[in-house]
Design a protein around this motif. Structure first.
Motif, PDB file in Angstrom:
ATOM      1  N   LEU A 287      10.612  15.262  -8.925  1.00  0.00           N
ATOM      2  CA  LEU A 287      11.826  14.686  -8.338  1.00  0.00           C
ATOM      3  C   LEU A 287      11.604  14.269  -6.889  1.00  0.00           C
ATOM      4  CD1 LEU A 287      14.565  17.009  -9.852  1.00  0.00           C
ATOM      5  CD2 LEU A 287      14.061  14.638 -10.453  1.00  0.00           C
ATOM      6  N   PHE A 288      10.840  15.045  -6.145  1.00  0.00           N
ATOM      7  CA  PHE A 288      10.510  14.675  -4.767  1.00  0.00           C
ATOM      8  C   PHE A 288       9.714  13.377  -4.723  1.00  0.00           C
ATOM      9  CE2 PHE A 288       7.585  14.887  -1.138  1.00  0.00           C
ATOM     10  CZ  PHE A 288       8.514  14.895  -0.107  1.00  0.00           C
ATOM     11  N   MET A 289       8.753  13.236  -5.619  1.00  0.00           N
ATOM     12  CA  MET A 289       7.937  12.017  -5.664  1.00  0.00           C
ATOM     13  C   MET A 289       8.771  10.806  -6.088  1.00  0.00           C
ATOM     14  SD  MET A 289       5.023  12.789  -4.606  1.00  0.00           S
ATOM     15  CE  MET A 289       4.268  14.326  -4.170  1.00  0.00           C
ATOM     16  N   ILE A 290       9.670  10.997  -7.032  1.00  0.00           N
ATOM     17  CA  ILE A 290      10.553   9.900  -7.449  1.00  0.00           C
ATOM     18  C   ILE A 290      11.431   9.464  -6.279  1.00  0.00           C
ATOM     19  CG2 ILE A 290      12.522   9.306  -8.913  1.00  0.00           C
ATOM     20  CD1 ILE A 290      11.253  11.067 -11.087  1.00  0.00           C
ATOM     21  N   GLY A 291      11.977  10.444  -5.559  1.00  0.00           N
ATOM     22  CA  GLY A 291      12.805  10.120  -4.396  1.00  0.00           C
ATOM     23  C   GLY A 291      12.010   9.415  -3.312  1.00  0.00           C
ATOM     24  N   GLY A 292      10.780   9.851  -3.092  1.00  0.00           N
ATOM     25  CA  GLY A 292       9.936   9.191  -2.094  1.00  0.00           C
ATOM     26  C   GLY A 292       9.629   7.757  -2.451  1.00  0.00           C
ATOM     27  N   LEU A 293       9.332   7.512  -3.720  1.00  0.00           N
ATOM     28  CA  LEU A 293       9.055   6.145  -4.165  1.00  0.00           C
ATOM     29  C   LEU A 293      10.307   5.283  -4.098  1.00  0.00           C
ATOM     30  CD1 LEU A 293       6.945   4.216  -5.433  1.00  0.00           C
ATOM     31  CD2 LEU A 293       7.787   4.970  -7.654  1.00  0.00           C
ATOM     32  N   LEU A 294      11.434   5.861  -4.488  1.00  0.00           N
ATOM     33  CA  LEU A 294      12.682   5.115  -4.519  1.00  0.00           C
ATOM     34  C   LEU A 294      13.159   4.732  -3.127  1.00  0.00           C
ATOM     35  CD1 LEU A 294      14.946   4.070  -6.361  1.00  0.00           C
ATOM     36  CD2 LEU A 294      16.061   6.271  -6.064  1.00  0.00           C
ATOM     37  N   PHE A 295      13.040   5.652  -2.188  1.00  0.00           N
ATOM     38  CA  PHE A 295      13.559   5.423  -0.842  1.00  0.00           C
ATOM     39  C   PHE A 295      12.476   5.097   0.174  1.00  0.00           C
ATOM     40  CE2 PHE A 295      16.795   8.250  -2.765  1.00  0.00           C
ATOM     41  CZ  PHE A 295      17.846   7.334  -2.736  1.00  0.00           C
ATOM     42  N   GLU A 296      11.335   4.631  -0.283  1.00  0.00           N
ATOM     43  CA  GLU A 296      10.213   4.354   0.615  1.00  0.00           C
ATOM     44  C   GLU A 296      10.577   3.346   1.710  1.00  0.00           C
ATOM     45  OE1 GLU A 296       5.515   3.132   0.264  1.00  0.00           O
ATOM     46  OE2 GLU A 296       6.823   2.889  -1.458  1.00  0.00           O
ATOM     47  N   TYR A 297      11.279   2.325   1.364  1.00  0.00           N
ATOM     48  CA  TYR A 297      11.628   1.278   2.342  1.00  0.00           C
ATOM     49  C   TYR A 297      13.091   1.361   2.778  1.00  0.00           C
ATOM     50  CZ  TYR A 297       7.080  -0.629   1.413  1.00  0.00           C
ATOM     51  OH  TYR A 297       5.736  -0.788   1.307  1.00  0.00           O
ATOM     52  N   HIS A 298      13.774   2.446   2.447  1.00  0.00           N
ATOM     53  CA  HIS A 298      15.168   2.603   2.834  1.00  0.00           C
ATOM     54  C   HIS A 298      15.354   3.649   3.913  1.00  0.00           C
ATOM     55  CE1 HIS A 298      16.513  -0.073  -0.298  1.00  0.00           C
ATOM     56  NE2 HIS A 298      15.755   0.572  -1.161  1.00  0.00           N
ATOM     57  N   LEU A 299      14.283   4.244   4.376  1.00  0.00           N
ATOM     58  CA  LEU A 299      14.366   5.252   5.415  1.00  0.00           C
ATOM     59  C   LEU A 299      14.310   4.577   6.784  1.00  0.00           C
ATOM     60  CD1 LEU A 299      11.995   7.965   3.947  1.00  0.00           C
ATOM     61  CD2 LEU A 299      14.483   7.949   3.933  1.00  0.00           C
ATOM     62  N   PRO A 300      14.960   5.143   7.782  1.00  0.00           N
ATOM     63  CA  PRO A 300      14.868   4.561   9.134  1.00  0.00           C
ATOM     64  C   PRO A 300      13.443   4.707   9.671  1.00  0.00           C
ATOM     65  CG  PRO A 300      16.033   6.641   9.202  1.00  0.00           C
ATOM     66  CD  PRO A 300      15.813   6.329   7.771  1.00  0.00           C
ATOM     67  N   PRO A 301      12.989   3.746  10.462  1.00  0.00           N
ATOM     68  CA  PRO A 301      11.620   3.825  10.976  1.00  0.00           C
ATOM     69  C   PRO A 301      11.477   4.995  11.957  1.00  0.00           C
ATOM     70  CG  PRO A 301      12.810   2.015  11.990  1.00  0.00           C
ATOM     71  CD  PRO A 301      13.693   2.561  10.912  1.00  0.00           C
ATOM     72  N   SER A 302      10.337   5.653  11.884  1.00  0.00           N
ATOM     73  CA  SER A 302      10.088   6.777  12.794  1.00  0.00           C
ATOM     74  C   SER A 302       9.522   6.245  14.110  1.00  0.00           C
ATOM     75  CB  SER A 302       9.106   7.748  12.156  1.00  0.00           C
ATOM     76  OG  SER A 302       7.890   7.081  11.866  1.00  0.00           O
ATOM     77  N   HIS A 303       9.910   6.878  15.198  1.00  0.00           N
ATOM     78  CA  HIS A 303       9.482   6.406  16.516  1.00  0.00           C
ATOM     79  C   HIS A 303       8.332   7.215  17.034  1.00  0.00           C
ATOM     80  CE1 HIS A 303      12.826   3.696  16.784  1.00  0.00           C
ATOM     81  NE2 HIS A 303      13.643   4.669  16.442  1.00  0.00           N
TER      82      HIS A 303
ATOM     83  N   GLY B 223       0.825  -1.197   0.000  1.00  0.00           N
ATOM     84  CA  GLY B 223       0.000   0.000   0.000  1.00  0.00           C
ATOM     85  C   GLY B 223       0.857   1.243   0.000  1.00  0.00           C
ATOM     86  N   SER B 224       1.147   1.757  -1.162  1.00  0.00           N
ATOM     87  CA  SER B 224       2.005   2.922  -1.272  1.00  0.00           C
ATOM     88  C   SER B 224       1.235   4.037  -1.967  1.00  0.00           C
ATOM     89  CB  SER B 224       3.256   2.578  -2.083  1.00  0.00           C
ATOM     90  OG  SER B 224       4.039   3.726  -2.279  1.00  0.00           O
ATOM     91  N   TYR B 225       1.362   5.242  -1.422  1.00  0.00           N
ATOM     92  CA  TYR B 225       0.703   6.388  -2.034  1.00  0.00           C
ATOM     93  C   TYR B 225       1.639   7.160  -2.960  1.00  0.00           C
ATOM     94  CZ  TYR B 225      -3.041   5.529   1.241  1.00  0.00           C
ATOM     95  OH  TYR B 225      -4.056   4.950   1.936  1.00  0.00           O
ATOM     96  N   TRP B 226       2.895   6.786  -3.012  1.00  0.00           N
ATOM     97  CA  TRP B 226       3.855   7.498  -3.855  1.00  0.00           C
ATOM     98  C   TRP B 226       3.523   7.409  -5.346  1.00  0.00           C
ATOM     99  CZ3 TRP B 226       6.673  11.093  -1.867  1.00  0.00           C
ATOM    100  CH2 TRP B 226       7.069  11.018  -0.544  1.00  0.00           C
ATOM    101  N   PRO B 227       3.021   6.300  -5.880  1.00  0.00           N
ATOM    102  CA  PRO B 227       2.687   6.286  -7.315  1.00  0.00           C
ATOM    103  C   PRO B 227       1.614   7.308  -7.696  1.00  0.00           C
ATOM    104  CG  PRO B 227       2.903   4.048  -6.532  1.00  0.00           C
ATOM    105  CD  PRO B 227       2.964   4.933  -5.320  1.00  0.00           C
ATOM    106  N   ILE B 228       0.697   7.595  -6.794  1.00  0.00           N
ATOM    107  CA  ILE B 228      -0.326   8.603  -7.090  1.00  0.00           C
ATOM    108  C   ILE B 228       0.318   9.976  -7.198  1.00  0.00           C
ATOM    109  CG2 ILE B 228      -2.411   9.720  -6.212  1.00  0.00           C
ATOM    110  CD1 ILE B 228      -3.067   7.019  -4.863  1.00  0.00           C
ATOM    111  N   GLY B 229       1.221  10.286  -6.252  1.00  0.00           N
ATOM    112  CA  GLY B 229       1.940  11.552  -6.323  1.00  0.00           C
ATOM    113  C   GLY B 229       2.844  11.630  -7.540  1.00  0.00           C
ATOM    114  N   LEU B 230       3.432  10.498  -7.911  1.00  0.00           N
ATOM    115  CA  LEU B 230       4.285  10.448  -9.093  1.00  0.00           C
ATOM    116  C   LEU B 230       3.474  10.736 -10.358  1.00  0.00           C
ATOM    117  CD1 LEU B 230       7.206   9.786  -9.924  1.00  0.00           C
ATOM    118  CD2 LEU B 230       6.482   7.431 -10.203  1.00  0.00           C
ATOM    119  N   ALA B 231       2.287  10.173 -10.448  1.00  0.00           N
ATOM    120  CA  ALA B 231       1.409  10.449 -11.589  1.00  0.00           C
ATOM    121  C   ALA B 231       0.988  11.909 -11.615  1.00  0.00           C
ATOM    122  CB  ALA B 231       0.186   9.540 -11.538  1.00  0.00           C
TER     123      ALA B 231
END
Length: 131
Positions: free
Chosen positions: A115-131, A81-89
């Protein structure tokens, strides 16, 4: 990737044949050039797939005697469930509309958004988890 390269090789032959027939029947330079360039681009892709297929091990798609079960297994990771493709479109749409109306300020803003949306989609699972 033998199947893919064969498809593009057939397309290449078709485009070059169409260019020849079109040239004989119409004598129009632009159409001949377009069909020839399309055949050339198809040839580039088919050649690339042919070179890549030599380096990879055989896939079930390339084996004519393969069964459906030979291709079973993990196909990769797909985001549930990712919302980044909608922003990318939306970003791509903004860029296209901005270029169509040639609004330079909107082109700059929409390229930044894209570019922000591409970066968000690319690094979606590479960011550290937020606490």
């Amino acid at each position: 990737m033998s199947v893919e390269s064969r498809i593009f090789e057939i397309c290449t032959a078709f485009f070059f044949l169409c260019a020849i027939v079109y040239g004989v029947l119409s004598h129009e330079v632009v159409g001949i050039a377009c069909l020839t360039l399309t055949g050339g681009l198809s040839l580039i892709i088919g050649t690339y797939f042919r070179f890549v297929s030599r380096r990879l091990e055989g896939r079930p798609e390339d084996n004519p005697d393969a069964e459906v079960s030979d291709g079973a297994g993990d196909m990769g990771f797909f985001s549930p469930g990712s919302y980044w493709p909608i922003g990318l479109a939306a970003g791509a749409t903004m860029v296209a509309v901005s270029i169509a109306y040639f609004m330079v300020w909107a082109i700059v803003i929409s390229v930044v958004v894209l570019l922000f949306m591409i970066g968000g989609l690319l690094f979606e699972y590479h960011l550290p988890p937020s606490h």
